[in-house]
Design a protein around this motif. Structure first.
Motif, PDB file in Angstrom:
ATOM      1  N   ASN A   1       4.532  -1.835  -6.384  1.00  0.00           N
ATOM      2  CA  ASN A   1       5.699  -1.011  -6.111  1.00  0.00           C
ATOM      3  C   ASN A   1       6.893  -1.458  -6.890  1.00  0.00           C
ATOM      4  O   ASN A   1       7.310  -2.456  -7.056  1.00  0.00           O
ATOM      5  CB  ASN A   1       6.002  -1.008  -4.619  1.00  0.00           C
TER       6      ASN A   1
ATOM      7  N   CYS B   1      -0.422  -2.902   0.394  1.00  0.00           N
ATOM      8  CA  CYS B   1       0.383  -1.678   0.338  1.00  0.00           C
ATOM      9  C   CYS B   1       1.569  -1.806   1.281  1.00  0.00           C
ATOM     10  O   CYS B   1       1.485  -2.432   2.338  1.00  0.00           O
ATOM     11  CB  CYS B   1      -0.449  -0.466   0.705  1.00  0.00           C
ATOM     12  N   CYS B   2       2.649  -1.152   0.912  1.00  0.00           N
ATOM     13  CA  CYS B   2       3.860  -1.286   1.709  1.00  0.00           C
ATOM     14  C   CYS B   2       3.779  -0.515   3.023  1.00  0.00           C
ATOM     15  O   CYS B   2       4.336  -0.943   4.015  1.00  0.00           O
ATOM     16  CB  CYS B   2       5.075  -0.854   0.899  1.00  0.00           C
ATOM     17  N   GLN B   3       3.080   0.609   3.065  1.00  0.00           N
ATOM     18  CA  GLN B   3       3.048   1.417   4.281  1.00  0.00           C
ATOM     19  C   GLN B   3       1.669   2.035   4.507  1.00  0.00           C
ATOM     20  O   GLN B   3       1.517   3.253   4.457  1.00  0.00           O
ATOM     21  CB  GLN B   3       4.094   2.522   4.203  1.00  0.00           C
TER      22      GLN B   3
ATOM     23  N   CYS C   1       9.327  -1.769  -0.375  1.00  0.00           N
ATOM     24  CA  CYS C   1       9.500  -0.316  -0.325  1.00  0.00           C
ATOM     25  C   CYS C   1      10.633   0.111   0.591  1.00  0.00           C
ATOM     26  O   CYS C   1      10.819   1.296   0.824  1.00  0.00           O
ATOM     27  CB  CYS C   1       8.211   0.345   0.173  1.00  0.00           C
TER      28      CYS C   1
ATOM     29  N   GLY D   1       8.779   6.443  -0.153  1.00  0.00           N
ATOM     30  CA  GLY D   1       7.404   6.054  -0.427  1.00  0.00           C
ATOM     31  C   GLY D   1       6.539   7.238  -0.802  1.00  0.00           C
ATOM     32  O   GLY D   1       6.971   8.394  -0.854  1.00  0.00           O
ATOM     33  N   CYS D   2       5.295   6.926  -1.025  1.00  0.00           N
ATOM     34  CA  CYS D   2       4.312   7.926  -1.422  1.00  0.00           C
ATOM     35  C   CYS D   2       4.150   9.000  -0.345  1.00  0.00           C
ATOM     36  O   CYS D   2       4.035  10.178  -0.649  1.00  0.00           O
ATOM     37  CB  CYS D   2       2.986   7.214  -1.686  1.00  0.00           C
TER      38      CYS D   2
ATOM     39  N   CYS E   1      -2.271   8.734  -1.452  1.00  0.00           N
ATOM     40  CA  CYS E   1      -1.469   7.578  -1.021  1.00  0.00           C
ATOM     41  C   CYS E   1      -2.362   6.483  -0.445  1.00  0.00           C
ATOM     42  O   CYS E   1      -2.146   5.292  -0.702  1.00  0.00           O
ATOM     43  CB  CYS E   1      -0.437   8.000   0.012  1.00  0.00           C
TER      44      CYS E   1
END
Length: 136
Positions: free
Chosen positions: A136, A70-72, A6, A11-12, A126
């Motif tokens: 992603n 999840c990326c974040q 990401c 991002g979301c 999110c």
């Protein structure tokens, strides 16, 4: 080597904040022009939902934060916490003071309340996306 997929795009959580700001500004504009009026019962509903989100968020933090795919996840959780706390505080301000329907201060506070409430809802999406292993 950076394995975060990401890192090069929004991002979301970024889109959740953008949507929240748009909703807050539009709400304040509609309130100041007299197009909408918000009854105190809506502030009570927003307050209750925000407190419920704080309870769920506390449980989520105590249990764990998913499988780490999840990326974040920390960013989404921080946005959810900020949104819920901001909604609670803005709701208490609106309920504590009686604002005139076309008051600038009332419109700004209502816009802030809806900004935080929308941030709560969108950042919870999110977090749910992170919990179920977003691709992603």
């Amino acid at each position: 080597m950076n394995n975060n997929s990401c890192s090069c795009r929004f991002g979301c959580t970024f889109w959740a904040v953008v949507a929240s700001v748009i909703v807050g500004v539009v709400t304040a504009f509609l309130q100041i022009t007299g197009t909408i009026t918000v009854a105190p019962v809506f502030s009570w509903v927003f307050f209750g939902i925000a407190v419920l989100f704080l309870v769920v968020l506390t449980g989520f933090v105590l249990v764990g934060n998913g499988d780490g795919t999840c990326c974040q996840p920390c960013t989404a959780l921080a946005a959810l916490l900020i949104g819920a706390l901001g909604t609670v505080i803005a709701s208490l301000v609106i309920l504590a003071f009686a604002f005139v329907a076309t008051s600038i201060v009332g419109a700004v506070v209502l816009g802030i309340e809806l900004l935080f409430f929308t941030l709560t809802l969108t950042s919870s999406a999110c977090v749910i996306n992170c919990l179920f292993g977003c691709q992603n």
